[in-house]
Design a protein around this motif. Structure first.
Motif, PDB file in Angstrom:
ATOM      1  N   SER A  89       0.840  -1.203   0.000  1.00  0.00           N
ATOM      2  CA  SER A  89       0.000   0.000   0.000  1.00  0.00           C
ATOM      3  C   SER A  89       0.872   1.248   0.000  1.00  0.00           C
ATOM      4  O   SER A  89       0.436   2.313  -0.436  1.00  0.00           O
ATOM      5  CB  SER A  89      -1.008  -0.004   1.154  1.00  0.00           C
ATOM      6  OG  SER A  89      -0.380  -0.164   2.380  1.00  0.00           O
ATOM      7  N   ASP A 199      -6.434   5.205   5.503  1.00  0.00           N
ATOM      8  CA  ASP A 199      -5.421   4.148   5.438  1.00  0.00           C
ATOM      9  C   ASP A 199      -5.788   3.060   6.455  1.00  0.00           C
ATOM     10  O   ASP A 199      -5.548   3.196   7.651  1.00  0.00           O
ATOM     11  CB  ASP A 199      -4.052   4.782   5.743  1.00  0.00           C
ATOM     12  CG  ASP A 199      -2.911   3.786   5.648  1.00  0.00           C
ATOM     13  OD1 ASP A 199      -3.173   2.574   5.559  1.00  0.00           O
ATOM     14  OD2 ASP A 199      -1.754   4.240   5.672  1.00  0.00           O
ATOM     15  N   TYR A 202      -4.554  -1.759   9.148  1.00  0.00           N
ATOM     16  CA  TYR A 202      -4.733  -2.684  10.282  1.00  0.00           C
ATOM     17  C   TYR A 202      -6.197  -3.028  10.536  1.00  0.00           C
ATOM     18  O   TYR A 202      -6.540  -3.544  11.593  1.00  0.00           O
ATOM     19  CB  TYR A 202      -4.119  -2.048  11.541  1.00  0.00           C
ATOM     20  CG  TYR A 202      -2.644  -1.774  11.373  1.00  0.00           C
ATOM     21  CD1 TYR A 202      -1.726  -2.802  11.491  1.00  0.00           C
ATOM     22  CD2 TYR A 202      -2.184  -0.501  11.042  1.00  0.00           C
ATOM     23  CE1 TYR A 202      -0.372  -2.573  11.294  1.00  0.00           C
ATOM     24  CE2 TYR A 202      -0.834  -0.260  10.842  1.00  0.00           C
ATOM     25  CZ  TYR A 202       0.067  -1.298  10.976  1.00  0.00           C
ATOM     26  OH  TYR A 202       1.399  -1.070  10.773  1.00  0.00           O
ATOM     27  N   THR A 225      -4.023  -3.453   2.723  1.00  0.00           N
ATOM     28  CA  THR A 225      -2.777  -4.172   2.426  1.00  0.00           C
ATOM     29  C   THR A 225      -2.911  -5.654   2.759  1.00  0.00           C
ATOM     30  O   THR A 225      -3.661  -6.020   3.665  1.00  0.00           O
ATOM     31  CB  THR A 225      -1.594  -3.553   3.201  1.00  0.00           C
ATOM     32  OG1 THR A 225      -0.428  -4.335   2.923  1.00  0.00           O
ATOM     33  CG2 THR A 225      -1.809  -3.533   4.697  1.00  0.00           C
ATOM     34  N   SER A 227      -0.200  -7.065   3.733  1.00  0.00           N
ATOM     35  CA  SER A 227       1.003  -7.257   4.559  1.00  0.00           C
ATOM     36  C   SER A 227       0.688  -7.727   5.977  1.00  0.00           C
ATOM     37  O   SER A 227       1.327  -8.651   6.477  1.00  0.00           O
ATOM     38  CB  SER A 227       1.778  -5.944   4.661  1.00  0.00           C
ATOM     39  OG  SER A 227       2.306  -5.584   3.415  1.00  0.00           O
ATOM     40  N   LYS A 228      -0.255  -7.073   6.623  1.00  0.00           N
ATOM     41  CA  LYS A 228      -0.384  -7.258   8.078  1.00  0.00           C
ATOM     42  C   LYS A 228      -1.285  -8.440   8.414  1.00  0.00           C
ATOM     43  O   LYS A 228      -0.821  -9.442   8.935  1.00  0.00           O
ATOM     44  CB  LYS A 228      -0.943  -5.989   8.719  1.00  0.00           C
ATOM     45  CG  LYS A 228      -0.316  -4.704   8.225  1.00  0.00           C
ATOM     46  CD  LYS A 228       1.104  -4.549   8.675  1.00  0.00           C
ATOM     47  CE  LYS A 228       1.714  -3.272   8.107  1.00  0.00           C
ATOM     48  NZ  LYS A 228       3.072  -3.057   8.529  1.00  0.00           N
ATOM     49  N   ARG A 236       4.627  -7.785  -0.968  1.00  0.00           N
ATOM     50  CA  ARG A 236       4.332  -6.396  -1.296  1.00  0.00           C
ATOM     51  C   ARG A 236       3.068  -6.242  -2.158  1.00  0.00           C
ATOM     52  O   ARG A 236       3.149  -6.006  -3.368  1.00  0.00           O
ATOM     53  CB  ARG A 236       5.538  -5.732  -2.026  1.00  0.00           C
ATOM     54  CG  ARG A 236       6.880  -5.939  -1.386  1.00  0.00           C
ATOM     55  CD  ARG A 236       6.992  -5.326  -0.006  1.00  0.00           C
ATOM     56  NE  ARG A 236       6.698  -3.898  -0.016  1.00  0.00           N
ATOM     57  CZ  ARG A 236       5.744  -3.355   0.738  1.00  0.00           C
ATOM     58  NH1 ARG A 236       5.011  -4.080   1.563  1.00  0.00           N
ATOM     59  NH2 ARG A 236       5.524  -2.060   0.685  1.00  0.00           N
TER      60      ARG A 236
HETATM   61  C1  PLP Z   1      -0.542   2.747   8.554  1.00  0.00           C
HETATM   62  C2  PLP Z   1       0.213   1.999   7.524  1.00  0.00           C
HETATM   63  N1  PLP Z   1      -0.137   2.118   6.251  1.00  0.00           N
HETATM   64  C3  PLP Z   1       0.511   1.468   5.280  1.00  0.00           C
HETATM   65  C4  PLP Z   1       1.585   0.653   5.568  1.00  0.00           C
HETATM   66  C5  PLP Z   1       2.320   0.021   4.436  1.00  0.00           C
HETATM   67  O1  PLP Z   1       2.039  -1.284   4.238  1.00  0.00           O
HETATM   68  P1  PLP Z   1       2.501  -2.063   2.946  1.00  0.00           P
HETATM   69  O2  PLP Z   1       3.277  -1.125   2.072  1.00  0.00           O
HETATM   70  O3  PLP Z   1       3.309  -3.193   3.430  1.00  0.00           O
HETATM   71  O4  PLP Z   1       1.225  -2.489   2.280  1.00  0.00           O
HETATM   72  C6  PLP Z   1       2.001   0.483   6.889  1.00  0.00           C
HETATM   73  C7  PLP Z   1       3.158  -0.351   7.207  1.00  0.00           C
HETATM   74  O5  PLP Z   1       3.755  -0.321   8.232  1.00  0.00           O
HETATM   75  C8  PLP Z   1       1.292   1.170   7.897  1.00  0.00           C
HETATM   76  O6  PLP Z   1       1.661   1.074   9.178  1.00  0.00           O
END
Ligand code: PLP
Length: 366
Positions: A89, A199, A202, A225, A227-228, A236
Motif C-alpha cells: 500500500s 489508510d 490494520y 494491504t 502485509s499485516k 508487497r
Molecule cells: C498505517 C500503515 N499504512 C501502510 C503501511 C504500508 O504497508 P505495505 O506497504 O506493506 O502495504 C504500513 C506499514 O507499516 C502502515 O503502518
C-alpha cells in the motif's frame, strides 16, 4: 557536513528518508517491532506461490493485476475500475501524492492544492512522501490519548485545512492502535474538499471499517494491504478502493508492471482461504487482550488497540531504556523519537509464546 553533490537535487539532498523498523541479521530474536503477522500464510497460498515458480518467471506479470482486481471487487461489492493494486500500500499512498497534490512553489503564497495533511502521530511515511514531492505539510495533532478531533474541534482549532489537496487518516491509528468510528470519519470526509485517503492497513483487527465511504464519496479512497492481516509483507501487495475517476488517474502514473507476479498469485490464493485468516485475526486479538492485561498488571499504561500492536507507556525507566533492556533479552520492540510518542513503546502482537516471553522479560526488569 558532507559536501553537496551537485548532481543531486537539493530537495533529495535535504530529505529525511523514511526509517523502516530493524530487520535483524541475528537469529533467535523475538521480533515485535514491525507489525508483521506472527503466523505464516495459509498452506494454500504457499502451494500456489511454489507452483508458480517455473519457466513463467521469464514473463511479465499481468500489468493491471486483472484477476486480483476482479476478486477484490467481488469481495468489496464494487467494480474492478474501483480498484488499483500497488507494490504494497506504500506505493498507492505515494501515487496519491503524485496524482492529487501540486508541488509547492516557493515564490507563490501557499495554495491548498499543495497541501498534504495528516494527524500526528500517524503513519510516519506521509510527511516523507510530501517532502519527496516538494509538497507542503499540515501535521495536525490528534486529541489527548490519540482520539480523533471532531469536525467542530478542527474548525475551532483553525490549523486543519478543509481544502487540503490530500488528507491521510490512519484508521485504526498507527502507532497508537486506537480505532475510529466510521460515523466520525464520515463527518470528516463530508467536510473535506480535497482527496481523502483512509489508510486501513490494520483494519482486520478492528471493530469496524470505513470501506463504504470509498464507495459513497467520489473523493475518498480506502487503502488496504495484504502485509499485516494476511501475512504477506514479503510479497508487497496493497490497494486502494475508490471512485473510478480517481483510480484511473492513479493508474495513469503507476509503473507498467508495478505488482510482481508471485505477489498477485499469493494475494489471489489468500482470497480463496479467508477462513484461515479470520481464525488468525481472532488468535491475534486474543493474544493482544491478554498481553494488554498482563502489562497493565506490571504497571504499564496500555492504550486500547484495534490493531495487531499495542502502544504502551512503561514504568520505572524511560521508553528508550526499555527498548535497550528488552533487546539485551533478545526481544525487539519499536520506539519512535517523535515527541508525542517518545514516552511509549510500540509492541507488535506475536504468538502467545512470544507474548509470554515478553511478559517474563518485563517481570525480570520491573
Ligand atoms: C498505517 C500503515 N499504512 C501502510 C503501511 C504500508 O504497508 P505495505 O506497504 O506493506 O502495504 C504500513 C506499514 O507499516 C502502515 O503502518
Amino acid at each position: 557536513m558532507a559536501k553537496k553533490n551537485p548532481l543531486i537535487r537539493p530537495l533529495v539532498h535535504n530529505l529525511h528518508a523514511y526509517v523502516p523498523g530493524e530487520q535483524p541479521k541475528i537469529k533467535g530474536l523475538i521480533k515485535l517491532n514491525t507489525n508483521e503477522n506472527p503466523y505464516p500464510p495459509s498452506p494454500k497460498v504457499l502451494a500456489a506461490v511454489k507452483a508458480a515458480v517455473d519457466g513463467r518467471l521469464r514473463l511479465y506479470p499481468h500489468p493491471t493485476a486483472e484477476k486480483l482486481r476482479a476478486r477484490l471487487a467481488k469481495l468489496h461489492g464494487c467494480k474492478p475500475e474501483n480498484i488499483i493494486v500497488g507494490n504494497g500500500s506504500d506505493e498507492v499512498l505515494a501515487l496519491a501524492v503524485r496524482a492529487f497534490v501540486e508541488p509547492s512553489s516557493k515564490s507563490k503564497a501557499q495554495s491548498p492544492k499543495s497541501v498534504v495533511q495528516y494527524f500526528t502521530p500517524s503513519y510516519s511515511l506521509y510527511p516523507v512522501l510530501a517532502d519527496i514531492h516538494g509538497a507542503a505539510k499540515n501535521a495536525v495533532p490528534l486529541k489527548p490519548d490519540f482520539r480523533l478531533p471532531s469536525v467542530a474541534e478542527l474548525k475551532h482549532g483553525k490549523q486543519w485545512n478543509f481544502n487540503a489537496a490530500l488528507t491521510f487518516v490512519t484508521t485504526p491509528n498507527a502507532p497508537s492502535g486506537r480505532g475510529y468510528e466510521t460515523a466520525a470519519l464520515e463527518k470528516l470526509c463530508r467536510t473535506q474538499k480535497g482527496a481523502v485517503v483512509l489508510d486501513e492497513a490494520y483494519v482486520d483487527f478492528a471493530n469496524e471499517n470505513a470501506l463504504k465511504l470509498a464507495l459513497k464519496f467520489s473523493h475518498v479512497l480506502v487503502a488496504r494491504t495484504f502485509s499485516k492481516a494476511y501475512s504477506l509483507c514479503f510479497q508487497r501487495v496493497g490497494y486502494f478502493v475508490g471512485h473510478a475517476e480517481l483510480i484511473a488517474a492513479l493508474d495513469k502514473i503507476r509503473d507498467s508492471y508495478n505488482v510482481n507476479g508471485l505477489g498477485q498469485i499469493a494475494a489471489e490464493a489468500t482470497l480463496d482461504d479467508m477462513k484461515f485468516y479470520r481464525a488468525n485475526f481472532k488468535k491475534i486479538i486474543t493474544t493482544r487482550e491478554w498481553l494488554a492485561r498482563e502489562l497493565t498488571k506490571l504497571g504499564f499504561r496500555v492504550l486500547p488497540s484495534q490493531t495487531n500492536f499495542i502502544l504502551v507507556k512503561p514504568p520505572l525507566f524511560p521508553a528508550p531504556a526499555w527498548l535497550q533492556k528488552l533487546r539485551e533479552r533478545k526481544i525487539l520492540v519499536r520506539w519512535f523519537s517523535a515527541p508525542e510518542v517518545s514516552d511509549y513503546l510500540r509492541i507488535t502482537i506475536g504468538t502467545p509464546a512470544e507474548a509470554a516471553a515478553l511478559v517474563k522479560a518485563v517481570r525480570q526488569l520491573a
